[in-house]
Design a protein around this motif. Structure first.
Motif, PDB file in Angstrom:
ATOM      1  N   ARG A   1      17.335  -6.396  20.747  1.00 15.15           N
ATOM      2  CA  ARG A   1      18.710  -6.361  21.285  1.00 15.15           C
ATOM      3  C   ARG A   1      18.804  -7.098  22.620  1.00 15.15           C
TER       4      ARG A   1
ATOM      5  N   ARG B   1      23.652   5.802  11.048  1.00  8.03           N
ATOM      6  CA  ARG B   1      24.679   5.820  10.010  1.00  8.03           C
ATOM      7  C   ARG B   1      24.073   6.353   8.716  1.00  8.03           C
TER       8      ARG B   1
ATOM      9  N   TYR C   1      25.896  10.122  13.184  1.00  7.03           N
ATOM     10  CA  TYR C   1      26.623  10.265  14.458  1.00  7.03           C
ATOM     11  C   TYR C   1      28.106   9.918  14.326  1.00  7.03           C
TER      12      TYR C   1
HETATM   13  N1  LIG Z   1      14.378  -0.489  28.232  1.00  7.54           N
HETATM   14  C1  LIG Z   1      13.514  -1.157  27.483  1.00  7.54           C
HETATM   15  O1  LIG Z   1      12.425  -1.483  27.918  1.00  7.54           O
HETATM   16  C2  LIG Z   1      13.907  -1.522  26.078  1.00  7.54           C
HETATM   17  C3  LIG Z   1      12.994  -2.182  25.243  1.00  7.54           C
HETATM   18  C4  LIG Z   1      13.388  -2.470  23.915  1.00  7.54           C
HETATM   19  C5  LIG Z   1      14.661  -2.089  23.488  1.00  7.54           C
HETATM   20  N2  LIG Z   1      15.504  -1.473  24.344  1.00  7.54           N
HETATM   21  C6  LIG Z   1      16.861  -1.055  23.931  1.00  7.54           C
HETATM   22  O2  LIG Z   1      16.739  -0.184  22.844  1.00  7.54           O
HETATM   23  C7  LIG Z   1      17.893  -0.296  22.025  1.00  7.54           C
HETATM   24  C8  LIG Z   1      17.482  -0.503  20.577  1.00  7.54           C
HETATM   25  O3  LIG Z   1      16.838  -1.775  20.469  1.00  7.54           O
HETATM   26  P1  LIG Z   1      16.483  -2.358  19.044  1.00  7.54           P
HETATM   27  O4  LIG Z   1      15.808  -3.656  19.270  1.00  7.54           O
HETATM   28  O5  LIG Z   1      15.819  -1.297  18.253  1.00  7.54           O
HETATM   29  O6  LIG Z   1      17.952  -2.642  18.458  1.00  7.54           O
HETATM   30  P2  LIG Z   1      18.485  -2.448  16.985  1.00  7.54           P
HETATM   31  O7  LIG Z   1      17.410  -2.749  16.007  1.00  7.54           O
HETATM   32  O8  LIG Z   1      19.736  -3.233  16.896  1.00  7.54           O
HETATM   33  O9  LIG Z   1      18.840  -0.913  16.898  1.00  7.54           O
HETATM   34  C9  LIG Z   1      19.994  -0.375  17.503  1.00  7.54           C
HETATM   35  C10 LIG Z   1      20.527   0.721  16.596  1.00  7.54           C
HETATM   36  O10 LIG Z   1      21.559   1.436  17.251  1.00  7.54           O
HETATM   37  C11 LIG Z   1      22.290   2.092  16.235  1.00  7.54           C
HETATM   38  N3  LIG Z   1      23.520   2.607  16.824  1.00  7.54           N
HETATM   39  C12 LIG Z   1      24.629   1.916  17.166  1.00  7.54           C
HETATM   40  N4  LIG Z   1      25.530   2.755  17.737  1.00  7.54           N
HETATM   41  C13 LIG Z   1      24.967   3.968  17.764  1.00  7.54           C
HETATM   42  C14 LIG Z   1      25.393   5.248  18.234  1.00  7.54           C
HETATM   43  N5  LIG Z   1      26.605   5.433  18.796  1.00  7.54           N
HETATM   44  N6  LIG Z   1      24.552   6.299  18.117  1.00  7.54           N
HETATM   45  C15 LIG Z   1      23.335   6.138  17.558  1.00  7.54           C
HETATM   46  N7  LIG Z   1      22.869   4.953  17.100  1.00  7.54           N
HETATM   47  C16 LIG Z   1      23.682   3.883  17.201  1.00  7.54           C
HETATM   48  C17 LIG Z   1      22.426   1.031  15.143  1.00  7.54           C
HETATM   49  O11 LIG Z   1      22.369   1.540  13.833  1.00  7.54           O
HETATM   50  P3  LIG Z   1      23.518   2.336  13.024  1.00  7.54           P
HETATM   51  O12 LIG Z   1      24.730   2.344  13.911  1.00  7.54           O
HETATM   52  O13 LIG Z   1      23.727   1.542  11.762  1.00  7.54           O
HETATM   53  O14 LIG Z   1      22.929   3.664  12.770  1.00  7.54           O
HETATM   54  C18 LIG Z   1      21.133   0.220  15.303  1.00  7.54           C
HETATM   55  O15 LIG Z   1      20.206   0.527  14.291  1.00  7.54           O
HETATM   56  C19 LIG Z   1      18.722  -1.446  22.594  1.00  7.54           C
HETATM   57  O16 LIG Z   1      19.751  -0.898  23.374  1.00  7.54           O
HETATM   58  C20 LIG Z   1      17.728  -2.197  23.448  1.00  7.54           C
HETATM   59  O17 LIG Z   1      18.334  -2.893  24.505  1.00  7.54           O
HETATM   60  C21 LIG Z   1      15.147  -1.195  25.620  1.00  7.54           C
END
Ligand SMILES: NC(=O)c1ccc[n+]([C@@H]2O[C@H](COP(=O)([O-])OP(=O)(O)OC[C@H]3O[C@@H](n4cnc5c(N)ncnc54)[C@H](OP(=O)(O)O)[C@@H]3O)[C@@H](O)[C@H]2O)c1
Length: 346
Positions: A63, A194, A212
Protein backbone atom coordinates in the motif's frame (compact mmCIF):
# COMPACT_ATOMS: atom_id res chain seq x y z
CA UNK A 1 11.66 2.70 -31.58
CA UNK A 2 10.63 -0.48 -29.78
CA UNK A 3 11.53 -0.71 -26.10
CA UNK A 4 13.75 -3.73 -26.72
CA UNK A 5 15.73 -1.95 -29.42
CA UNK A 6 16.13 1.15 -27.26
CA UNK A 7 17.30 -1.00 -24.44
CA UNK A 8 19.80 -2.75 -26.70
CA UNK A 9 21.23 0.57 -27.76
CA UNK A 10 21.41 1.94 -24.25
CA UNK A 11 22.54 -1.23 -22.49
CA UNK A 12 26.17 -0.20 -22.47
CA UNK A 13 26.41 3.51 -23.16
CA UNK A 14 29.84 5.01 -23.29
CA UNK A 15 29.96 7.53 -20.47
CA UNK A 16 33.16 9.56 -20.33
CA UNK A 17 36.02 7.21 -19.71
CA UNK A 18 33.82 4.58 -18.04
CA UNK A 19 30.66 2.65 -18.95
CA UNK A 20 27.15 3.50 -17.84
CA UNK A 21 25.00 0.39 -17.80
CA UNK A 22 21.27 0.77 -17.80
CA UNK A 23 18.32 -1.23 -16.60
CA UNK A 24 14.57 -0.72 -16.43
CA UNK A 25 12.71 0.59 -13.40
CA UNK A 26 9.29 2.02 -12.70
CA UNK A 27 9.66 5.80 -12.43
CA UNK A 28 7.15 8.40 -11.26
CA UNK A 29 7.71 11.72 -13.02
CA UNK A 30 4.52 13.33 -11.74
CA UNK A 31 2.61 11.94 -8.74
CA UNK A 32 -0.90 10.85 -9.69
CA UNK A 33 -3.00 7.88 -10.71
CA UNK A 34 -1.70 4.42 -11.69
CA UNK A 35 -0.71 5.77 -15.13
CA UNK A 36 2.04 7.76 -13.38
CA UNK A 37 4.02 4.49 -13.18
CA UNK A 38 6.27 4.27 -16.25
CA UNK A 39 8.74 1.49 -17.17
CA UNK A 40 11.85 3.53 -17.99
CA UNK A 41 15.55 3.14 -18.79
CA UNK A 42 17.61 4.25 -15.77
CA UNK A 43 21.22 3.75 -14.68
CA UNK A 44 22.12 0.45 -13.04
CA UNK A 45 22.59 0.63 -9.27
CA UNK A 46 26.14 0.45 -7.90
CA UNK A 47 26.66 -1.22 -4.51
CA UNK A 48 27.79 1.19 -1.79
CA UNK A 49 29.87 0.05 1.18
CA UNK A 50 27.98 -2.65 3.04
CA UNK A 51 25.54 -3.20 0.16
CA UNK A 52 24.91 -5.84 -2.47
CA UNK A 53 23.15 -5.52 -5.82
CA UNK A 54 20.30 -7.96 -6.41
CA UNK A 55 19.04 -8.85 -9.88
CA UNK A 56 15.32 -8.87 -9.19
CA UNK A 57 13.32 -12.04 -9.88
CA UNK A 58 10.14 -10.60 -8.36
CA UNK A 59 9.02 -7.62 -6.29
CA UNK A 60 5.83 -7.31 -4.28
CA UNK A 61 3.34 -4.45 -4.14
CA UNK A 62 2.58 -2.69 -0.85
CA UNK A 63 0.00 0.00 0.00
CA UNK A 64 2.91 2.35 0.72
CA UNK A 65 3.82 2.16 -2.99
CA UNK A 66 0.38 3.55 -3.83
CA UNK A 67 0.95 6.43 -1.41
CA UNK A 68 4.40 7.06 -2.92
CA UNK A 69 2.86 7.13 -6.41
CA UNK A 70 0.29 9.68 -5.18
CA UNK A 71 3.07 11.88 -3.78
CA UNK A 72 2.18 11.29 -0.10
CA UNK A 73 5.11 9.06 0.91
CA UNK A 74 8.50 10.20 -0.42
CA UNK A 75 11.38 7.73 -0.20
CA UNK A 76 13.65 8.30 2.82
CA UNK A 77 17.02 10.03 2.18
CA UNK A 78 19.48 7.76 0.40
CA UNK A 79 16.81 5.30 -0.81
CA UNK A 80 16.31 4.60 -4.53
CA UNK A 81 13.61 6.89 -5.98
CA UNK A 82 11.64 3.99 -7.50
CA UNK A 83 8.85 2.29 -5.52
CA UNK A 84 9.15 -1.22 -4.09
CA UNK A 85 9.79 -2.25 -0.49
CA UNK A 86 10.64 -5.93 -0.97
CA UNK A 87 12.02 -8.23 -3.63
CA UNK A 88 13.74 -11.52 -4.28
CA UNK A 89 16.48 -12.42 -6.73
CA UNK A 90 20.15 -13.22 -7.16
CA UNK A 91 23.17 -11.24 -5.91
CA UNK A 92 25.17 -9.87 -8.86
CA UNK A 93 27.63 -7.57 -7.06
CA UNK A 94 29.00 -7.23 -3.55
CA UNK A 95 30.16 -3.88 -2.11
CA UNK A 96 33.09 -3.15 0.17
CA UNK A 97 32.89 -4.54 3.67
CA UNK A 98 30.18 -7.13 2.96
CA UNK A 99 30.93 -10.51 4.50
CA UNK A 100 28.91 -13.71 4.40
CA UNK A 101 27.30 -13.07 0.99
CA UNK A 102 28.45 -13.90 -2.53
CA UNK A 103 27.62 -13.32 -6.19
CA UNK A 104 25.11 -15.93 -7.36
CA UNK A 105 23.43 -16.28 -3.93
CA UNK A 106 19.61 -16.40 -4.03
CA UNK A 107 18.06 -14.00 -1.52
CA UNK A 108 15.02 -11.96 -0.66
CA UNK A 109 15.30 -8.47 0.79
CA UNK A 110 13.62 -5.74 2.79
CA UNK A 111 14.10 -2.49 0.86
CA UNK A 112 13.77 1.23 1.60
CA UNK A 113 12.65 1.54 -2.05
CA UNK A 114 13.68 0.52 -5.54
CA UNK A 115 12.13 -2.95 -5.80
CA UNK A 116 10.18 -2.07 -8.98
CA UNK A 117 13.33 -2.47 -11.08
CA UNK A 118 15.49 -5.04 -12.77
CA UNK A 119 18.21 -4.51 -10.15
CA UNK A 120 18.39 -2.91 -6.73
CA UNK A 121 21.16 -2.10 -4.23
CA UNK A 122 20.37 -3.12 -0.67
CA UNK A 123 22.25 -3.09 2.66
CA UNK A 124 23.47 -6.63 3.35
CA UNK A 125 21.79 -6.54 6.77
CA UNK A 126 18.39 -6.47 5.05
CA UNK A 127 18.87 -9.77 3.19
CA UNK A 128 17.06 -12.96 4.11
CA UNK A 129 17.66 -16.45 2.69
CA UNK A 130 15.09 -18.01 0.35
CA UNK A 131 13.04 -20.26 2.66
CA UNK A 132 13.30 -23.99 2.17
CA UNK A 133 11.02 -25.53 -0.47
CA UNK A 134 10.05 -22.11 -1.81
CA UNK A 135 10.77 -20.62 -5.23
CA UNK A 136 12.80 -17.42 -5.45
CA UNK A 137 9.74 -15.76 -6.99
CA UNK A 138 7.40 -16.67 -4.12
CA UNK A 139 9.89 -15.40 -1.52
CA UNK A 140 9.39 -11.83 -2.79
CA UNK A 141 6.04 -11.84 -0.98
CA UNK A 142 7.58 -12.15 2.48
CA UNK A 143 10.23 -9.65 3.68
CA UNK A 144 8.13 -6.49 4.18
CA UNK A 145 5.13 -8.24 5.70
CA UNK A 146 7.23 -10.54 7.90
CA UNK A 147 9.34 -7.65 9.23
CA UNK A 148 6.32 -5.36 9.77
CA UNK A 149 4.19 -7.97 11.49
CA UNK A 150 6.98 -9.44 13.63
CA UNK A 151 8.31 -6.04 14.75
CA UNK A 152 4.86 -4.84 15.81
CA UNK A 153 3.03 -7.92 17.00
CA UNK A 154 5.94 -9.78 18.61
CA UNK A 155 8.78 -7.32 19.27
CA UNK A 156 6.56 -4.44 20.48
CA UNK A 157 3.24 -5.96 21.57
CA UNK A 158 4.68 -9.28 22.86
CA UNK A 159 1.96 -11.56 21.49
CA UNK A 160 2.40 -15.07 22.82
CA UNK A 161 0.70 -18.41 23.26
CA UNK A 162 -2.74 -18.26 24.81
CA UNK A 163 -3.28 -14.56 24.00
CA UNK A 164 -5.79 -13.07 21.56
CA UNK A 165 -4.94 -11.08 18.43
CA UNK A 166 -7.31 -8.92 16.36
CA UNK A 167 -5.99 -8.28 12.83
CA UNK A 168 -7.68 -5.54 10.84
CA UNK A 169 -7.63 -5.99 7.06
CA UNK A 170 -7.07 -9.75 7.28
CA UNK A 171 -7.36 -10.17 3.51
CA UNK A 172 -4.39 -7.94 2.68
CA UNK A 173 -0.72 -8.77 2.39
CA UNK A 174 -0.08 -7.76 5.99
CA UNK A 175 -3.27 -9.38 7.24
CA UNK A 176 -2.79 -12.79 5.64
CA UNK A 177 0.69 -12.96 7.16
CA UNK A 178 -0.40 -11.69 10.60
CA UNK A 179 -3.17 -14.29 10.84
CA UNK A 180 -0.68 -17.09 10.14
CA UNK A 181 1.99 -15.76 12.51
CA UNK A 182 -0.57 -15.30 15.28
CA UNK A 183 -1.76 -18.89 14.91
CA UNK A 184 1.80 -20.23 14.69
CA UNK A 185 2.58 -18.50 17.99
CA UNK A 186 -0.41 -20.20 19.62
CA UNK A 187 -2.70 -17.17 19.82
CA UNK A 188 -6.43 -17.03 19.09
CA UNK A 189 -6.85 -14.87 15.99
CA UNK A 190 -9.79 -12.64 15.06
CA UNK A 191 -9.83 -10.61 11.88
CA UNK A 192 -11.88 -8.04 9.99
CA UNK A 193 -12.43 -8.38 6.24
CA UNK A 194 -15.16 -8.25 3.64
CA UNK A 195 -17.30 -11.38 3.75
CA UNK A 196 -16.09 -12.67 0.36
CA UNK A 197 -12.65 -13.32 1.89
CA UNK A 198 -13.76 -15.08 5.08
CA UNK A 199 -13.47 -18.70 3.93
CA UNK A 200 -9.87 -18.19 2.81
CA UNK A 201 -8.96 -16.38 6.03
CA UNK A 202 -10.39 -19.20 8.12
CA UNK A 203 -8.34 -21.63 6.02
CA UNK A 204 -5.25 -19.59 6.99
CA UNK A 205 -6.16 -20.10 10.65
CA UNK A 206 -8.45 -17.22 11.64
CA UNK A 207 -10.69 -18.34 14.52
CA UNK A 208 -13.18 -15.52 14.01
CA UNK A 209 -13.85 -13.53 10.83
CA UNK A 210 -15.79 -10.28 11.17
CA UNK A 211 -17.43 -8.57 8.20
CA UNK A 212 -16.64 -4.98 9.15
CA UNK A 213 -19.21 -3.71 6.63
CA UNK A 214 -22.07 -5.43 8.44
CA UNK A 215 -21.04 -6.05 12.06
CA UNK A 216 -19.55 -4.06 14.95
CA UNK A 217 -16.05 -5.47 15.45
CA UNK A 218 -15.98 -4.28 19.09
CA UNK A 219 -19.11 -6.26 19.98
CA UNK A 220 -17.88 -9.29 18.01
CA UNK A 221 -14.46 -9.21 19.69
CA UNK A 222 -15.99 -8.85 23.16
CA UNK A 223 -18.47 -11.65 22.50
CA UNK A 224 -15.79 -14.04 21.19
CA UNK A 225 -13.45 -13.35 24.14
CA UNK A 226 -16.20 -13.58 26.80
CA UNK A 227 -16.03 -9.84 27.39
CA UNK A 228 -12.27 -9.67 27.87
CA UNK A 229 -11.25 -8.06 24.55
CA UNK A 230 -8.16 -8.56 22.40
CA UNK A 231 -4.70 -8.64 23.97
CA UNK A 232 -3.11 -7.29 20.80
CA UNK A 233 -4.75 -5.35 17.94
CA UNK A 234 -2.85 -4.85 14.68
CA UNK A 235 -4.53 -1.82 13.10
CA UNK A 236 -4.32 -0.37 9.59
CA UNK A 237 -7.21 2.13 9.83
CA UNK A 238 -5.78 4.74 12.22
CA UNK A 239 -8.14 7.54 13.27
CA UNK A 240 -11.33 5.90 12.04
CA UNK A 241 -10.91 2.89 14.35
CA UNK A 242 -9.06 4.55 17.28
CA UNK A 243 -11.99 4.76 19.73
CA UNK A 244 -13.35 1.37 18.82
CA UNK A 245 -9.91 -0.26 18.99
CA UNK A 246 -9.42 1.03 22.54
CA UNK A 247 -12.90 -0.30 23.38
CA UNK A 248 -11.96 -3.71 21.92
CA UNK A 249 -8.69 -4.00 23.90
CA UNK A 250 -8.30 -6.36 26.85
CA UNK A 251 -6.81 -5.16 30.17
CA UNK A 252 -3.04 -4.61 29.67
CA UNK A 253 -3.71 -4.87 25.93
CA UNK A 254 -1.59 -3.30 23.20
CA UNK A 255 -2.90 -1.50 20.11
CA UNK A 256 -0.26 -1.28 17.38
CA UNK A 257 -1.16 1.08 14.54
CA UNK A 258 0.71 0.58 11.27
CA UNK A 259 -1.67 2.10 8.71
CA UNK A 260 -3.69 5.29 8.32
CA UNK A 261 -6.26 4.13 5.76
CA UNK A 262 -8.94 5.79 7.94
CA UNK A 263 -7.06 9.03 8.64
CA UNK A 264 -4.19 10.26 10.79
CA UNK A 265 -5.79 12.56 13.39
CA UNK A 266 -8.03 11.05 16.03
CA UNK A 267 -9.03 11.70 19.64
CA UNK A 268 -7.64 9.28 22.19
CA UNK A 269 -9.65 8.74 25.39
CA UNK A 270 -6.77 8.52 27.86
CA UNK A 271 -9.17 7.63 30.68
CA UNK A 272 -10.31 4.54 28.80
CA UNK A 273 -6.68 3.64 28.16
CA UNK A 274 -5.69 4.15 31.83
CA UNK A 275 -8.58 2.06 33.10
CA UNK A 276 -7.27 -0.86 31.04
CA UNK A 277 -3.57 -0.11 31.63
CA UNK A 278 -3.41 -0.39 27.85
CA UNK A 279 -0.76 0.85 25.39
CA UNK A 280 -0.90 2.40 21.94
CA UNK A 281 2.05 2.31 19.53
CA UNK A 282 2.30 3.66 16.00
CA UNK A 283 5.23 2.65 13.85
CA UNK A 284 6.59 2.67 10.34
CA UNK A 285 9.24 0.25 9.16
CA UNK A 286 10.52 2.26 6.21
CA UNK A 287 11.72 5.19 8.35
CA UNK A 288 13.85 2.97 10.63
CA UNK A 289 17.63 3.25 10.23
CA UNK A 290 19.50 0.53 8.31
CA UNK A 291 20.90 -0.69 11.65
CA UNK A 292 17.42 -0.97 13.15
CA UNK A 293 16.10 -2.71 10.03
CA UNK A 294 18.98 -5.17 10.27
CA UNK A 295 17.96 -5.88 13.89
CA UNK A 296 14.38 -6.53 12.79
CA UNK A 297 15.59 -8.75 9.93
CA UNK A 298 17.70 -10.78 12.42
CA UNK A 299 14.63 -11.22 14.64
CA UNK A 300 12.59 -12.39 11.65
CA UNK A 301 15.33 -14.79 10.53
CA UNK A 302 15.60 -16.27 14.03
CA UNK A 303 11.94 -16.42 15.00
CA UNK A 304 9.84 -16.38 11.82
CA UNK A 305 11.95 -18.08 9.14
CA UNK A 306 11.90 -21.49 10.92
CA UNK A 307 8.09 -21.33 10.74
CA UNK A 308 8.27 -20.48 7.03
CA UNK A 309 10.88 -23.19 6.38
CA UNK A 310 8.56 -25.70 8.06
CA UNK A 311 5.60 -24.62 5.89
CA UNK A 312 3.63 -23.43 8.94
CA UNK A 313 3.51 -19.96 7.39
CA UNK A 314 3.31 -19.64 3.61
CA UNK A 315 3.16 -16.67 1.27
CA UNK A 316 -0.34 -15.90 0.05
CA UNK A 317 -0.02 -14.68 -3.54
CA UNK A 318 -3.08 -13.34 -5.35
CA UNK A 319 -1.39 -13.10 -8.77
CA UNK A 320 1.72 -12.08 -10.68
CA UNK A 321 1.77 -9.18 -13.14
CA UNK A 322 4.58 -8.04 -15.48
CA UNK A 323 6.45 -5.19 -13.79
CA UNK A 324 6.01 -2.96 -16.85
CA UNK A 325 2.27 -3.19 -16.08
CA UNK A 326 2.65 -2.02 -12.48
CA UNK A 327 -0.28 0.37 -13.06
CA UNK A 328 -2.60 -2.65 -13.33
CA UNK A 329 -1.24 -3.98 -10.02
CA UNK A 330 -1.91 -0.64 -8.32
CA UNK A 331 -5.48 -0.52 -9.67
CA UNK A 332 -6.05 -3.98 -8.22
CA UNK A 333 -4.60 -3.03 -4.83
CA UNK A 334 -6.72 0.12 -4.66
CA UNK A 335 -9.83 -1.95 -5.39
CA UNK A 336 -8.93 -4.26 -2.44
CA UNK A 337 -10.22 -7.15 -4.55
CA UNK A 338 -6.93 -9.02 -4.10
CA UNK A 339 -6.23 -11.55 -1.35
CA UNK A 340 -2.67 -11.51 0.00
CA UNK A 341 0.17 -10.25 -2.13
CA UNK A 342 0.51 -9.04 -5.72
CA UNK A 343 3.89 -9.84 -7.33
CA UNK A 344 5.59 -7.91 -10.14
CA UNK A 345 7.92 -9.72 -12.54
CA UNK A 346 10.57 -7.66 -14.40
N1 LIG B 1 3.84 0.97 9.26
C1 LIG B 1 4.47 0.08 8.51
O1 LIG B 1 5.65 -0.16 8.68
C2 LIG B 1 3.70 -0.64 7.44
C3 LIG B 1 4.32 -1.63 6.67
C4 LIG B 1 3.55 -2.31 5.70
C5 LIG B 1 2.20 -1.97 5.55
N2 LIG B 1 1.66 -0.99 6.31
C6 LIG B 1 0.24 -0.60 6.18
O2 LIG B 1 -0.55 -1.73 6.42
C7 LIG B 1 -1.76 -1.62 5.68
C8 LIG B 1 -2.00 -2.90 4.89
O3 LIG B 1 -0.98 -3.01 3.89
P1 LIG B 1 -1.09 -4.13 2.79
O4 LIG B 1 0.11 -4.01 1.94
O5 LIG B 1 -1.41 -5.42 3.44
O6 LIG B 1 -2.36 -3.61 1.95
P2 LIG B 1 -3.52 -4.45 1.29
O7 LIG B 1 -3.00 -5.74 0.79
O8 LIG B 1 -4.18 -3.54 0.32
O9 LIG B 1 -4.53 -4.72 2.48
C9 LIG B 1 -5.38 -3.73 2.98
C10 LIG B 1 -6.70 -4.39 3.36
O10 LIG B 1 -7.52 -3.48 4.07
C11 LIG B 1 -8.83 -3.98 3.98
N3 LIG B 1 -9.75 -2.95 4.45
C12 LIG B 1 -10.14 -1.83 3.79
N4 LIG B 1 -10.95 -1.10 4.59
C13 LIG B 1 -11.05 -1.75 5.75
C14 LIG B 1 -11.74 -1.50 6.98
N5 LIG B 1 -12.50 -0.40 7.15
N6 LIG B 1 -11.62 -2.38 7.99
C15 LIG B 1 -10.86 -3.49 7.84
N7 LIG B 1 -10.17 -3.78 6.71
C16 LIG B 1 -10.27 -2.92 5.68
C17 LIG B 1 -8.96 -4.43 2.52
O11 LIG B 1 -9.73 -5.58 2.34
P3 LIG B 1 -11.34 -5.72 2.38
O12 LIG B 1 -11.88 -4.33 2.56
O13 LIG B 1 -11.72 -6.32 1.05
O14 LIG B 1 -11.60 -6.63 3.51
C18 LIG B 1 -7.52 -4.86 2.19
O15 LIG B 1 -7.40 -6.26 2.15
C19 LIG B 1 -1.62 -0.38 4.81
O16 LIG B 1 -2.31 0.67 5.43
C20 LIG B 1 -0.13 -0.13 4.79
O17 LIG B 1 0.19 1.22 4.58
C21 LIG B 1 2.39 -0.33 7.24
Amino acid sequence: MAVGATRGLLRFLSYGSGKLSVMHAITIDQPGGPEALVWTEVPDPVPGAGEVVVEVTAAAVNRADVMQRQGHYPPPPGAPPYPGLECSGVITAVGDGVTGHHVGERVCALLAGGGYAEQVAVPAGQLLPIPQQMSVQEAAALPEVACTVWSNVVDIARLRKGRTLLVHGGGGGIGTFAIQLGKALGATVMTTARESKHAQLRALGADLTIDYTAADFVAETQRFTDGRGADVILDIMGAKYLDRNVAALAPDGHLVIIGLQGGRRGELDLGALMAKRASVSATTLRARTAADKARVVRGVRDQVWPLVDAGTIRPVIDRTIPMAQAAEAHRLMESSDHLGKILLLP
